[in-house]
Design an enzyme around this catalytic site. Structure first.
Site, PDB file in Angstrom:
ATOM      1  N   HIS A   1       0.854  -1.200   0.000  1.00 46.66           N
ATOM      2  CA  HIS A   1       0.000   0.000   0.000  1.00 46.66           C
ATOM      3  C   HIS A   1       0.886   1.246   0.000  1.00 46.66           C
ATOM      4  O   HIS A   1       0.648   2.190  -0.763  1.00 46.66           O
ATOM      5  CB  HIS A   1      -0.862   0.075   1.271  1.00 46.66           C
TER       6      HIS A   1
ATOM      7  N   ARG B   1      -2.134  -5.811  -8.093  1.00 49.53           N
ATOM      8  CA  ARG B   1      -1.083  -6.828  -7.906  1.00 49.53           C
ATOM      9  C   ARG B   1      -1.239  -7.861  -9.030  1.00 49.53           C
ATOM     10  O   ARG B   1      -1.226  -7.501 -10.182  1.00 49.53           O
ATOM     11  CB  ARG B   1      -1.214  -7.456  -6.511  1.00 49.53           C
TER      12      ARG B   1
ATOM     13  N   SER C   1      -2.940  -7.588   3.194  1.00 51.20           N
ATOM     14  CA  SER C   1      -3.181  -7.410   4.632  1.00 51.20           C
ATOM     15  C   SER C   1      -3.587  -8.749   5.252  1.00 51.20           C
ATOM     16  O   SER C   1      -3.173  -9.064   6.372  1.00 51.20           O
ATOM     17  CB  SER C   1      -4.297  -6.398   4.863  1.00 51.20           C
TER      18      SER C   1
END
Ligand code: PNS
Length: 163
Positions: free
Chosen positions: A17, A92, A130
Site C-alpha cells: 500500500h 497486484r 493485509s
C-alpha cells in the site's frame, strides 16, 4: 492542483500500500488516503478504524502532500467532498483485476468526472496482502519488511510474534 484519493481498508497498511501511496504522491499535488470504516470483505477488521487511520498517518508522516482520513460513504461522494478527481488503486496479480475492474466501472457509472488510475505493484509486493500479513503474524511469524515498522509493532502487540 490535482488531488487523488487512495482508498482501502488498510487492515493494516502494508508496504505494498505504502509503495502505491508514495508513487501517487509523486504524480499528484495532493493525495488523500481514505480508510474505509467497514470493510466490504467478509469478517470484521482486526484494527478499529481509528487504529487503522493512526497507523496509516504514522507510516505516511514523511510525505508532506499526503493526508489520511476515515470514510463511511460512497467513494465518489468522498471524492466530490474533498475535491479529488482521481481514484488511485494498486494492482497486484491478475487475481485483483476482476474486483478492481468492477469497482472502477461502478464508480465511473456513479460519477464519470472521477477517473480510476491503477498503479501496478512492484514484483516484491505482488503477493503481499493485509490478510496474508495477519495470518503470518497470527501464527507467530515475522512480517518485518512487509509492513511499515509502526504497523509491525502494533501487530506484535495485538497478535504476538515469535512465540
Ligand atoms: O482495501 P480494499 O478492500 O480494496 O478497499 C475497498 C474499498 C474500501 C475501496 C471499497 O470497498 C469502496 O470503495 N467502498 C466504498 C463504497 C463504494 O463506494 N462502493 C461503490 C463502488 S463498488
Amino acid at each position: 492542483m490535482k488531488r487523488a484519493l487512495c482508498p482501502g481498508t488498510f487492515d493494516p497498511m502494508t508496504n505494498g500500500h505504502l509503495d502505491v501511496i508514495v508513487r501517487a504522491a509523486c504524480i499528484f499535488d495532493e493525495v488523500v488516503v481514505a480508510v474505509a470504516t467497514s470493510p466490504d470483505k467478509g469478517g470484521g477488521p482486526l484494527f478499529s478504524v481509528d487504529e487503522r487511520v493512526r497507523m496509516a498517518s504514522e507510516a505516511t508522516a514523511h510525505l508532506s502532500n499526503v493526508s489520511v482520513r476515515p470514510f463511511d460513504s460512497l467513494l465518489v461522494d468522498l471524492a466530490r467532498q474533498v475535491h479529488a478527481t482521481v481514484i488511485v488503486k494498486g494492482l497486484r496479480a491478475v487475481t485483483d483485476f476482476e474486483r478492481e475492474f468492477q469497482m472502477a466501472q461502478l464508480n465511473y457509472r456513479l460519477d464519470d468526472a472521477i477517473e480510476t488510475l491503477f498503479i501496478v505493484s512492484v514484483p516484491e509486493y505482488m503477493y503481499l496482502s493485509s490478510s496474508a500479513v495477519k495470518q503470518i503474524a497470527g501464527h507467530g511469524g515475522s512480517v518485518e519488511g512487509l509492513v511499515p515498522a509502526n504497523v509491525n509493532e502494533r501487530l506484535v502487540e495485538r497478535l504476538g510474534q515469535g512465540r
